[in-house]
Design a protein around this motif. Structure first.
Motif, PDB file in Angstrom:
ATOM      1  N   THR A 141      -0.533   4.671   1.479  1.00  0.00           N
ATOM      2  CA  THR A 141      -0.557   4.647   2.938  1.00  0.00           C
ATOM      3  C   THR A 141       0.856   4.756   3.493  1.00  0.00           C
ATOM      4  O   THR A 141       1.092   5.447   4.487  1.00  0.00           O
ATOM      5  N   PRO A 195       0.828  -1.217   0.000  1.00  0.00           N
ATOM      6  CA  PRO A 195       0.000   0.000   0.000  1.00  0.00           C
ATOM      7  C   PRO A 195       0.859   1.263   0.000  1.00  0.00           C
ATOM      8  O   PRO A 195       1.107   1.868   1.046  1.00  0.00           O
ATOM      9  N   GLY A 246       0.922  -4.188   5.285  1.00  0.00           N
ATOM     10  CA  GLY A 246      -0.426  -3.618   5.364  1.00  0.00           C
ATOM     11  C   GLY A 246      -0.960  -3.644   6.791  1.00  0.00           C
ATOM     12  O   GLY A 246      -1.555  -2.677   7.261  1.00  0.00           O
ATOM     13  N   LYS A 247      -0.728  -4.762   7.493  1.00  0.00           N
ATOM     14  CA  LYS A 247      -1.167  -4.867   8.883  1.00  0.00           C
ATOM     15  C   LYS A 247      -0.440  -3.848   9.766  1.00  0.00           C
ATOM     16  O   LYS A 247      -1.047  -3.225  10.633  1.00  0.00           O
ATOM     17  N   ASN A 265       2.107   7.962   5.728  1.00  0.00           N
ATOM     18  CA  ASN A 265       2.280   7.545   7.108  1.00  0.00           C
ATOM     19  C   ASN A 265       3.343   8.395   7.789  1.00  0.00           C
ATOM     20  O   ASN A 265       4.386   8.671   7.223  1.00  0.00           O
ATOM     21  N   LEU A 280       0.889  -0.966   8.831  1.00  0.00           N
ATOM     22  CA  LEU A 280       0.442   0.386   8.490  1.00  0.00           C
ATOM     23  C   LEU A 280      -0.954   0.682   9.036  1.00  0.00           C
ATOM     24  O   LEU A 280      -1.273   1.830   9.327  1.00  0.00           O
ATOM     25  N   ASN A 281      -1.782  -0.342   9.163  1.00  0.00           N
ATOM     26  CA  ASN A 281      -3.134  -0.154   9.688  1.00  0.00           C
ATOM     27  C   ASN A 281      -3.192  -0.220  11.211  1.00  0.00           C
ATOM     28  O   ASN A 281      -4.265  -0.157  11.786  1.00  0.00           O
ATOM     29  N   GLU A 303      -2.454  -2.770  13.112  1.00  0.00           N
ATOM     30  CA  GLU A 303      -2.833  -4.089  13.616  1.00  0.00           C
ATOM     31  C   GLU A 303      -1.667  -4.808  14.286  1.00  0.00           C
ATOM     32  O   GLU A 303      -1.875  -5.782  14.991  1.00  0.00           O
TER      33      GLU A 303
END
Length: 64
Positions: free
Chosen positions: A7, A4, A51-52, A11, A54-55, A57
């Motif tokens: 993102t 991503p 992705g995890k 970020n 950056l989100n 998680e």
């Protein structure tokens, strides 16, 4: 899933720390059966873990 980039660029986190976390998590995922599930869904382990991270998680902090 691809990396991503939007993102990642937007970020505000330290990219070096984020990269180190993603590498360590990807190594863990790659050595377990989770890797097969990720790849079965058409994803790559590094992209999935990044992705995890950056989100938010994946929680991590600096070691003192």
């Amino acid at each position: 899933m691809s990396i991503p980039l939007d993102t990642l660029i937007d970020n505000g986190q330290n990219v070096y720390e984020l990269t180190c976390v993603a590498i360590k998590e990807a190594n863990i995922y790659s050595s377990t059966d989770v890797k097969d599930e990720i790849e079965k869904n058409g994803d790559k382990v590094v992209s999935y873990v990044l992705g995890k991270a950056l989100n938010g998680e994946i929680k991590y902090g600096k070691d003192e």
